[in-house]
Structures are given as structure tokens and as C-alpha cells.
Design an enzyme around this catalytic site. Sequence first.
Site, mmCIF file in Angstrom:
data_model
loop_
_atom_site.group_PDB
_atom_site.id
_atom_site.type_symbol
_atom_site.label_atom_id
_atom_site.label_comp_id
_atom_site.label_asym_id
_atom_site.label_seq_id
_atom_site.Cartn_x
_atom_site.Cartn_y
_atom_site.Cartn_z
ATOM 1 N N HIS A 1 51.940 -68.684 -38.099
ATOM 2 C CA HIS A 1 53.289 -68.678 -37.538
ATOM 3 C C HIS A 1 53.594 -67.271 -37.026
ATOM 4 C CE1 HIS A 1 57.343 -70.173 -36.973
ATOM 5 N NE2 HIS A 1 57.769 -69.006 -37.409
ATOM 6 N N GLU B 1 47.520 -61.519 -34.655
ATOM 7 C CA GLU B 1 46.942 -62.833 -34.958
ATOM 8 C C GLU B 1 45.431 -62.833 -34.758
ATOM 9 O OE1 GLU B 1 50.589 -65.895 -34.091
ATOM 10 O OE2 GLU B 1 49.187 -65.544 -32.457
ATOM 11 N N ASN C 1 48.056 -72.825 -41.316
ATOM 12 C CA ASN C 1 48.765 -72.635 -40.054
ATOM 13 C C ASN C 1 49.043 -71.152 -39.856
ATOM 14 O OD1 ASN C 1 50.366 -73.422 -37.716
ATOM 15 N ND2 ASN C 1 52.174 -72.940 -38.953
ATOM 16 N N LEU D 1 51.482 -77.980 -32.087
ATOM 17 C CA LEU D 1 52.949 -78.085 -32.064
ATOM 18 C C LEU D 1 53.532 -79.304 -32.767
ATOM 19 C CD1 LEU D 1 53.836 -76.665 -28.533
ATOM 20 C CD2 LEU D 1 53.835 -75.535 -30.759
ATOM 21 N N GLY E 1 45.049 -71.487 -26.509
ATOM 22 C CA GLY E 1 43.931 -71.370 -27.425
ATOM 23 C C GLY E 1 43.382 -69.967 -27.568
ATOM 24 N N SER E 2 44.219 -68.950 -27.420
ATOM 25 C CA SER E 2 43.682 -67.590 -27.587
ATOM 26 C C SER E 2 43.283 -67.344 -29.040
ATOM 27 C CB SER E 2 44.665 -66.528 -27.087
ATOM 28 O OG SER E 2 45.766 -66.412 -27.945
ATOM 29 N N ASN E 3 44.012 -67.936 -29.982
ATOM 30 C CA ASN E 3 43.597 -67.818 -31.391
ATOM 31 C C ASN E 3 42.315 -68.589 -31.646
ATOM 32 O OD1 ASN E 3 45.519 -66.305 -33.318
ATOM 33 N ND2 ASN E 3 46.883 -67.365 -31.883
ATOM 34 N N ASP F 1 56.586 -75.210 -41.960
ATOM 35 C CA ASP F 1 56.554 -73.766 -42.232
ATOM 36 C C ASP F 1 56.902 -73.406 -43.674
ATOM 37 O OD1 ASP F 1 55.887 -73.283 -39.570
ATOM 38 O OD2 ASP F 1 57.973 -73.056 -38.953
ATOM 39 N N ILE G 1 52.757 -82.077 -38.970
ATOM 40 C CA ILE G 1 51.628 -82.786 -39.578
ATOM 41 C C ILE G 1 52.187 -83.880 -40.493
ATOM 42 C CG2 ILE G 1 49.624 -82.518 -41.102
ATOM 43 C CD1 ILE G 1 49.301 -81.193 -38.350
HETATM 44 C C1 GRF Z 1 50.513 -68.334 -31.653
HETATM 45 O O1 GRF Z 1 51.430 -67.307 -31.412
HETATM 46 C C2 GRF Z 1 50.725 -68.940 -33.016
HETATM 47 O O2 GRF Z 1 51.310 -68.079 -33.933
HETATM 48 C C3 GRF Z 1 51.673 -70.065 -32.738
HETATM 49 O O3 GRF Z 1 51.307 -70.555 -31.482
HETATM 50 C C4 GRF Z 1 50.714 -69.516 -30.701
HETATM 51 C C5 GRF Z 1 49.425 -70.048 -30.145
HETATM 52 O O4 GRF Z 1 48.893 -69.183 -29.176
HETATM 53 N N1 GRF Z 1 51.651 -71.017 -33.829
HETATM 54 P P1 GRF Z 1 47.424 -69.428 -28.585
HETATM 55 O O5 GRF Z 1 47.404 -70.835 -27.970
HETATM 56 O O6 GRF Z 1 46.457 -69.302 -29.709
HETATM 57 O O7 GRF Z 1 47.261 -68.368 -27.547
#
Ligand code: GRF
Length: 195
Positions: free
Chosen positions: A103, A173, A101, A84, A12-14, A144, A87
Site C-alpha cells: 500500500h 516500493e 499486499n 485493485l 506492473g512496475s512493482n 488494508d 480479495i
Molecule cells: C503501487 O503504488 C502500489 O503501492 C499500489 O499500486 C501501485 C502499483 O503500481 N498498490 P505498479 O503497477 O506496480 O507500477
Amino acid sequence: MHSIIIFASGKGSNAAAIIEYFRTHPMATVSLIVSNKADAGVLELAKKENIPSRVIDRETLKSAEFVAMLENYKPSLIVLAGFLWKIPDEFVVAFRNRIINIHPALLPAFGGKGMYGHNVHQAVLEAGHKESGITIHYVDEVYDNGDIILQARCKVCPQDDADALAKRIHTLEHFYFPRTIEFLLSQTSDATNTI
Ligand code: GRF
């Protein structure tokens, strides 16, 4: 105030970057986090941030009850941030043009089934590409495949392994995903999509 729902399967870093960006933002807030994994790091984050969360199975994701539950949050956007599972069509139809999404490569290259996480970076390295990047796109019925909203590029360095490339991609990202969400929300004035 626009409502954002985040779907994530992993660390969940994003999600963290998006929550941080909108923490004091006048336009939007993260109102719910959904995961398919009960031990996903993103659920710890939800707890820490006091954001409601929900763990789902595949049947739930397809169900009308789940769609109705999400509609209660009046989401302007459903953001897949490392989610992952594919959908299901029913869900795409219910939230058409409201699901995006991210990618970790330059689609249409290095996309499709099995192309996630380190598999993507490994494939880019094995193909000998000199650059990679990120793609933020709408989600449709095909993996995708939806319309591309934004791509950003970075170098692939000769000494890179998948970890080093993943790190560079994550930096891209974390910068572009929140800002792209902000841009899309700024284009959405439909009051029925806001809370
Ligand atoms: C990211 O690299 C995103 O592009 C991909 O999954 C990864 C998720 O990373 N779809 P995080 O869990 O947000 O760190």
C-alpha cells in the site's frame, strides 16, 4: 524453489522489480501473473518475460476451480502488486497468511476503500503530512487491515504534487517489496509450500 504468484491490475512496475530481483535467485521464481484487466501493462510484461498469465473476472476470483488452479503452482506467496479488487473472503481463507499486499502510504492512515493510486497521494498532500511511505502487509478479510510486515518512510516535500510523491513512493516500493518477499520466503521452510 519457492513459487511466487503476482496479482496486478496496472502497469506492473512493482511486478517488474520483483521479476528482476528473482530472475537468477536461487530461492524463488515468479511462476504466474494474474490480472483483472485484459489490457493491463503487466500482461505485456508477462509475455516479454515468458511467464504464464491469466485474466480473471470477479466470479473466477471466488471460485474453487481458480483456487485449485493456483494451488497447482504451489505458491509460497501470492503477491498483490497494485491489484485493485477486494480479495473475497473465500480466497483469503484458501490462502491465509500467504497473501501480501503493498500500500503506498503508512497504514492505518490513508487506507480503505477508494484509497489507491493517486487518491492516496492526493489525500496525504491535502492532509499536510510531512512524511509518507509504504506498507507491506498480510491480506485478511478487511481492506488494508492485515498484520503489517514492513513500513518504510519518505519525506513529503513542500513543492510535491501527487506525481512527485508517487515517484518517491515507487522508488521505496521497488527496493523494499522484493527484499521483503525474500525475507518472508527465507522464514518459510514448509516443504509442502515449495516446488
Ligand atoms: C503501487 O503504488 C502500489 O503501492 C499500489 O499500486 C501501485 C502499483 O503500481 N498498490 P505498479 O503497477 O506496480 O507500477
